[in-house]
Structures are given as C-alpha cells and as structure tokens.
Write an enzyme that holds these catalytic residues in place. Structure first.
Site, PDB file in Angstrom:
ATOM      1  N   LYS A  52       0.843  -1.202   0.000  1.00 23.61           N
ATOM      2  CA  LYS A  52       0.000   0.000   0.000  1.00 23.61           C
ATOM      3  C   LYS A  52       0.876   1.249   0.000  1.00 23.61           C
ATOM      4  O   LYS A  52       0.604   2.213  -0.731  1.00 23.61           O
ATOM      5  CB  LYS A  52      -0.930  -0.015   1.227  1.00 23.61           C
ATOM      6  CG  LYS A  52      -2.028  -1.074   1.134  1.00 23.61           C
ATOM      7  CD  LYS A  52      -2.779  -1.261   2.457  1.00 23.61           C
ATOM      8  CE  LYS A  52      -3.771  -2.407   2.372  1.00 23.61           C
ATOM      9  NZ  LYS A  52      -4.480  -2.685   3.638  1.00 23.61           N
ATOM     10  N   GLN A  96      -4.803  -1.520   9.770  1.00 26.05           N
ATOM     11  CA  GLN A  96      -4.652  -2.833   9.144  1.00 26.05           C
ATOM     12  C   GLN A  96      -5.239  -3.916  10.063  1.00 26.05           C
ATOM     13  O   GLN A  96      -4.940  -3.967  11.255  1.00 26.05           O
ATOM     14  CB  GLN A  96      -3.164  -3.106   8.865  1.00 26.05           C
ATOM     15  CG  GLN A  96      -2.900  -4.373   8.075  1.00 26.05           C
ATOM     16  CD  GLN A  96      -3.462  -4.335   6.657  1.00 26.05           C
ATOM     17  OE1 GLN A  96      -3.548  -3.284   6.031  1.00 26.05           O
ATOM     18  NE2 GLN A  96      -3.872  -5.485   6.158  1.00 26.05           N
ATOM     19  N   ASP A 119     -11.100   2.751   4.486  1.00 27.37           N
ATOM     20  CA  ASP A 119     -11.509   1.348   4.356  1.00 27.37           C
ATOM     21  C   ASP A 119     -13.025   1.217   4.262  1.00 27.37           C
ATOM     22  O   ASP A 119     -13.532   0.132   3.970  1.00 27.37           O
ATOM     23  CB  ASP A 119     -11.032   0.547   5.580  1.00 27.37           C
ATOM     24  CG  ASP A 119      -9.774  -0.256   5.297  1.00 27.37           C
ATOM     25  OD1 ASP A 119      -9.588  -0.684   4.148  1.00 27.37           O
ATOM     26  OD2 ASP A 119      -8.987  -0.448   6.247  1.00 27.37           O
TER      27      ASP A 119
HETATM   28  N1  GUN Z   1      -6.777  -6.952   6.125  1.00 29.65           N
HETATM   29  C1  GUN Z   1      -7.134  -7.689   5.053  1.00 29.65           C
HETATM   30  N2  GUN Z   1      -7.820  -6.931   4.168  1.00 29.65           N
HETATM   31  C2  GUN Z   1      -7.890  -5.697   4.699  1.00 29.65           C
HETATM   32  C3  GUN Z   1      -8.470  -4.482   4.262  1.00 29.65           C
HETATM   33  O1  GUN Z   1      -9.072  -4.365   3.196  1.00 29.65           O
HETATM   34  N3  GUN Z   1      -8.321  -3.427   5.098  1.00 29.65           N
HETATM   35  C4  GUN Z   1      -7.664  -3.518   6.278  1.00 29.65           C
HETATM   36  N4  GUN Z   1      -7.594  -2.430   7.029  1.00 29.65           N
HETATM   37  N5  GUN Z   1      -7.130  -4.619   6.716  1.00 29.65           N
HETATM   38  C5  GUN Z   1      -7.238  -5.707   5.926  1.00 29.65           C
END
Ligand code: GUN
Length: 288
Positions: A52, A96, A119
C-alpha cells in the site's frame, strides 16, 4: 487471458489517479496523505502495508506507517486515531486488520473519523452504502466491481453468489452488487450444499481463504469466477479456486496473484483521493 490482468488494470487506474494528483498539486493544493496504523507483526499484514505504501508513493500520496507493538492497548490505538483524525495533513486513515486479540476491532473502527475512513468500515460509511449513497466503500469489493466494469461484464440481472460474509469482503460486496441490480446469495461456513448454490451462479466470488474450495463441479459453464482468496500454500500464493480445473469451464477466472488484489490497492488510493477532495471542499456532496 493475461495471468496478470489485474495488474494491468491497477496500473491504468493508478496512472489516472497520479494525473489527478499532479493537476491538483499544480493548482497549489497540498499532497494527499494516508496514515496506516499497524499493530504487531503479522507477516501477511506487513506485506500488505508495504504494498500500500509503495502504491501511494507511485501516485503522489504521502503515506506514513504507524507501526505499534503487539502489546499496544486498545486505548492507545484509539488515542492514536484521535491524533490522526485531527491532523490536517492526513486525509485517509487505515487500521490494518486483523488486530491482536486483546483489541476490539469494532471499537477501533468506531473511533475512526468517518471522513478519513478510507476502508469504509465505520458504521456511517456502511450506512451510506446500505442506503445507496456510497462515499468511502471497502477496497476489496470496490476492486471487484471496478474489475467487472472495466472488463465490460454486466452485473444487472445476474445471479451472483458470494462465498464470504465478512465485514471486509462479503457483506459490502453483497450490497454493492445488489445496488447494481444483481440477485445476490451470500454463503458462509454454515451453508449446506454449497455446490448446489454455486452451480447457479452467473457470477461467483470466493473470499473464504481455503485452498481448492471451488472445484470444477461447483461452477456454471460459461460463468465469471472472481477469486479473492489469498492463501499461502506449499510455498506459493494461491486463491480459493482450483484454477487448472475451473478455468477451462468458465468465461473468465481471475488469477491469484495478479487478479483483483492489485485493483484493491488502487481502490484504496482512489478512496484516499476522494477523502482528500471532500476535506478540501472540492466536492459539492460527500459522494461527489
Ligand atoms: N486486512 C485484510 N484486508 C484488509 C483491508 O481491506 N483493510 C484492512 N484495514 N485490513 C485488511
């Protein structure tokens, strides 16, 4: 079919976003900022966070990673989110997941500023999607829908089956596909005779995290199958679908890796830019 169909799409989307950031900067606007909060050292999370951050740099978004020790308390995470919420240089905040077991994910998500919740997990953003006024929506289902749009795969009138009822994928995807006119069935761990249901699917999405969950006898011939599983199996990254057996029977099977995953990252960047434009008053309405 390209084995990295999603990578090509993500590259195209990121080029569009980079051009938009560049145009805004040329007009004197500050750089968009994304803060990523990572608690602990889950190996998969470390990889995702690195991907990311790299993608942010490529489009001109300033990313900062707040890597906190596994022993961090819920109150400390919430305090960090309040601090980031008040920081005008941070336009998007992402925590996350998964969080260590002693931290309540729902409480942490509720502590996010809804305007910075890139998110799309905060209850206000969930409600906006529910009521067909989407603003910030979760990246993985957004990536699936964007992928289908850009492949010119119609959604309206299709029978969609989703294997996942999670907050991250299954539930928001069900709402998005419903909002686009699909008939949607959501399957999960308690579903009896999964194969009988998946065989009816014009569009099958699997995000269960189980190797070879979807086998050739479970798909409708000529259908579209979107594999969102990420499994680490015998030293390789594989999806939920038995790709070698399923691919010849269907019109399209998205690969893992190189399928929807890279598009998901591009959707996070798009959300960050949306949140940024909202905060800078560049949108007339929250949903643009
Ligand atoms: N862990 C796995 N997929 C995601 C996601 O889309 N967002 C976040 N914050 N954590 C994750």
């Amino acid at each position: 079919m390209s084995t990295a169909i999603g990578r090509d799409l993500a590259r195209a989307i990121q080029a569009e976003l980079a051009a938009e950031v560049q145009a805004l900067r040329a007009q004197g606007y500050p750089p968009p900022g994304l803060a990523v909060v990572l608690v602990g050292d889950d190996p998969a999370s470390l990889v995702y966070v690195r991907n990311k951050s790299r993608a942010c740099n490529q489009v001109g978004i300033v990313s900062s990673v707040h890597h906190l020790p596994r022993t961090t308390t819920e109150a400390e995470v919430v305090a960090r989110l309040a601090h980031l919420g008040a920081d005008a240089s941070v336009h998007g905040i992402l925590v996350q997941l998964p969080l260590p077991a002693h931290i309540d994910e729902t409480k942490v998500i509720e502590a996010l500023s809804p305007d910075k919740d890139v998110d799309g997990f905060h209850p206000l953003n969930v409600a906006r999607l529910f009521t067909r006024q989407p603003f910030l929506v979760p990246s993985t289902p957004a990536g699936i829908v964007e992928f289908l749009h850009r492949q010119h795969i119609a959604i309206a009138g299709k029978q969609a089956v989703i294997i996942s009822a999670s907050r991250i994928v299954g539930k928001p995807l069900a709402l998005m596909l419903l909002n686009e006119g699909a008939a949607v069935t959501v399957c999960h761990i308690y579903t009896r005779d999964l194969a009988a249901i998946t065989r009816e699917a014009d569009l099958l999405v699997s995000a269960a995290g189980k190797v070879k969950l979807v086998t050739a006898d479970m798909v409708k011939p000529g259908s579209v199958v979107v594999d969102v599983g990420i499994n680490f199996h015998e030293g390789k990254t594989v999806g939920d679908v038995d790709a070698a057996a399923v691919a010849p029977r269907v019109a399209l099977l998205t690969p893992v890796p190189g399928g929807v995953g890279p598009v998901t990252v591009a959707m996070l960047l798009r959300n960050t830019l949306l949140a940024y434009k909202h905060q800078l008053g560049l949108l007339s309405r929250p949903d643009g």
